[in-house]
Design an enzyme around this catalytic site. Structure first.
Site, mmCIF file in Angstrom:
data_model
loop_
_atom_site.group_PDB
_atom_site.id
_atom_site.type_symbol
_atom_site.label_atom_id
_atom_site.label_comp_id
_atom_site.label_asym_id
_atom_site.label_seq_id
_atom_site.Cartn_x
_atom_site.Cartn_y
_atom_site.Cartn_z
ATOM 1 N N LYS A 222 8.027 -5.127 -9.818
ATOM 2 C CA LYS A 222 6.702 -5.614 -9.444
ATOM 3 C C LYS A 222 6.459 -6.936 -10.175
ATOM 4 O O LYS A 222 6.872 -7.093 -11.336
ATOM 5 C CB LYS A 222 5.658 -4.573 -9.869
ATOM 6 C CG LYS A 222 4.219 -4.929 -9.536
ATOM 7 C CD LYS A 222 3.292 -3.807 -9.989
ATOM 8 C CE LYS A 222 1.845 -4.067 -9.613
ATOM 9 N NZ LYS A 222 0.960 -2.973 -10.051
ATOM 10 N N SER B 243 -1.834 -0.996 -6.390
ATOM 11 C CA SER B 243 -1.506 -2.405 -6.306
ATOM 12 C C SER B 243 -0.009 -2.679 -6.170
ATOM 13 O O SER B 243 0.378 -3.770 -5.759
ATOM 14 C CB SER B 243 -2.033 -3.139 -7.542
ATOM 15 O OG SER B 243 -1.396 -2.637 -8.707
ATOM 16 N N SER C 222 -1.799 2.824 -9.336
ATOM 17 C CA SER C 222 -1.050 1.811 -8.586
ATOM 18 C C SER C 222 0.408 2.120 -8.307
ATOM 19 O O SER C 222 1.041 1.392 -7.550
ATOM 20 C CB SER C 222 -1.121 0.471 -9.306
ATOM 21 O OG SER C 222 -2.326 -0.136 -8.983
HETATM 22 N N1 GLN Z 1 -6.604 0.763 -7.410
HETATM 23 C C1 GLN Z 1 -6.853 0.678 -8.803
HETATM 24 C C2 GLN Z 1 -7.544 -0.619 -9.127
HETATM 25 O O1 GLN Z 1 -7.794 -1.342 -8.241
HETATM 26 C C3 GLN Z 1 -5.594 0.862 -9.559
HETATM 27 C C4 GLN Z 1 -4.923 -0.370 -10.018
HETATM 28 C C5 GLN Z 1 -3.710 -0.134 -10.856
HETATM 29 O O2 GLN Z 1 -3.327 1.014 -11.127
HETATM 30 N N2 GLN Z 1 -3.141 -1.209 -11.318
HETATM 31 O O3 GLN Z 1 -7.852 -0.909 -10.241
#
Ligand code: GLN
Length: 476
Positions: free
Chosen positions: A77, A152, A176
């Site tokens: 990532k 994400s 994420s």
């Molecule tokens: N969807 C969550 C957010 O927007 C998780 C993000 C993550 O785990 N980096 O913060």
């Protein structure tokens, strides 16, 4: 031959000279090229990967000692630093910024002879649930290209789903890794906070962030975990606990004791078919001799607000370093512009809308006058959640939850509805708030054609038990 169904099978083929690492890189590079329109990769390192592959092929041919991940094609990532390669957090503000060191996890992958094939698209600074917040465009779900892959770490999930790498490292601050794994039908593992060093992981919310793993099966995820976990002098929050050889400890006949949250399965936001399928699965587990019991979890509706108050607070502080002076992008200035203008213009132009929104929200909840009402309160809720967790694991081995309330939604469908987007995190943020390990395993298919997973959680540093539970339900 390619793709192999497991790392083990691939490595056996390498050892018996049926394939080479160079073949593997050629295969994956071609697959990535063919699937370019999915937008999962921001960059592919064909030349570097080929060079590394040739080195490992020589080692194999000369019967030299090999690392645990020899020849394994890994994607990263775009928030994980790989020396002399760009790392941008899918943000314009870090566009073309080159990392000057390896993240500890990357260092460990390379030491064990893995091959890094490229960096994956994601939501900007890992903020989002759909991968629509990337400065480099949305990622498409390979099973239905009109759908989001989740976020994400959407690019990493799709890369594993569409066989554009064998395994991928993502980051999981609030889901994420697990949420995109659920949307894409792959395994997504978030280890205990402190199990893997965060050195070289671009920070979003430091007390939540953890590197996580995408794989096609539980054993592959376990193997990667045993390589990248463990003590690190560069991260004082990482545990010095010994790292078990996870991948060899998966088999068990043990009957587990699971709890599930009544409020979670009865939640009105949960898709009824997902709820019914998980209830059926619970009955199936009981029939197999496992104990599965409902428990009350009356704090469910507080986890998302608590998560967003605390993570935005931490993000506002972490992201203050991107100021146009130290890293990456600097806005063009007029001769009359002073330093404040430089900051303002750079940050307004460099950060996308969602990141700006979170910096503003985080600054607000930390501001004097509001600090106690929001930040302190949220910390208190976090403490209560930790106490509840201790009580639960005094009685149970694991918790069963859905991973996400719905299957993958259509690209654009929720971009204007931030609240709905935030609620997609309702089942995942709990593990990050309390720091426990969690995994999403791809067990089910919805009548709408999309996959969805089951989420399992275990007590701190109980990854062995977590993976055993997962392997019992999803044999590799
Ligand atoms: N969807 C969550 C957010 O927007 C998780 C993000 C993550 O785990 N980096 O913060």
């Amino acid at each position: 031959m390619f793709p192999f169904s497991s790392i083990k099978e691939y490595q056996e083929a390498l050892l018996s000279a049926k394939v080479t690492c160079v073949d593997a890189v050629a295969y994956y590079a071609a697959a990535i090229e063919r699937k370019q329109h999915l937008n999962a990769y921001l960059e592919v390192y064909v030349a570097d990967a080929m060079a590394q592959a040739a080195l490992i092929d020589t080692k194999i041919a000369q019967k030299q000692p090999l690392g645990k991940l020899f020849g394994v094609i890994v994607g990263l990532k775009d928030v994980i630093c790989y020396k002399n390669h760009v790392v941008s957090a899918a943000s314009k503000i870090l566009d073309r910024f080159t990392s000057i060191y390896n993240a500890t996890a990357v260092e460990k992958l390379l030491t064990e002879d893995a091959i890094i094939i490229g960096r994956h698209n994601c939501d900007e600074f890992a903020m989002g649930s759909s991968n629509e917040n990337s400065a480099f465009g949305a990622v498409k779900n390979a099973l239905d290209e009109t759908k989001v892959p989740g976020g994400s770490s959407g690019g990493s999930a799709v890369a594993v789903q569409a066989h554009l790498c064998m395994v991928a490292l993502g980051s999981d601050t609030g889901g994420s890794v697990r949420q995109p794994a659920d949307f894409c039908g792959v395994v997504g593992l978030k280890p205990t906070y402190g199990r893997i060093s965060r050195y070289g992981l671009i920070a979003y919310a430091s007390s939540f962030d953890q590197i996580g793993i995408f794989a096609n099966n539980v054993t592959d995820a376990a193997l990667v975990l045993e390589v990248i976990a463990g003590a690190d002098n560069f991260d004082s929050t990482v545990s010095t606990k010994e790292v078990p050889s996870y991948s060899t400890l998966l088999a068990t006949n043990k009957k587990f004791k699971f709890a599930y949250f009544k409020e979670a399965l009865d939640h009105n936001g949960l898709d009824t078919e997902i709820a019914a399928t998980i209830k059926k699965h619970i009955a199936h587990l009981q029939a197999q001799g496992h104990t599965v019991e409902p428990i009350n979890f009356d704090m469910l509706n507080y986890v998302v607000p608590t998560y967003y108050i605390l993570t935005t607070a931490e993000a506002s502080s972490n992201l203050s370093r991107f100021d146009g002076v130290k890293f990456g992008y600097r806005a063009p200035l007029k001769p009359s512009d002073d330093l404040t203008e430089l900051y303002k213009k750079t940050r307004s132009e460099g950060f996308g809308k969602e990141v700006q929104r979170r910096i503003l929200l985080g600054t607000f909840v930390l501001s004097s006058g509001y600090f106690d009402a929001y930040f302190t309160k949220a910390q208190q809720v976090r403490r209560l959640l930790c106490n509840t967790t201790t009580d639960i694991f005094a009685q149970y081995d694991g918790i069963i939850l859905p991973t996400v309330p719905t299957t993958a939604f259509t690209i654009g469908e929720k971009s204007d509805n931030q609240i709905e987007m935030f609620l997609a995190d309702i089942y995942t943020v709990f593990a990050n708030l309390v720091g426990i390990p969690a995994i999403s395993i791809p067990l089910f298919k919805h009548s709408n054609g999309m996959p969805f997973g089951l989420q399992l959680m275990a007590n701190h540093f109980e990854e062995v038990a977590l993976q055993q539970m997962a392997a019992t339900m999803l044999p590799s």
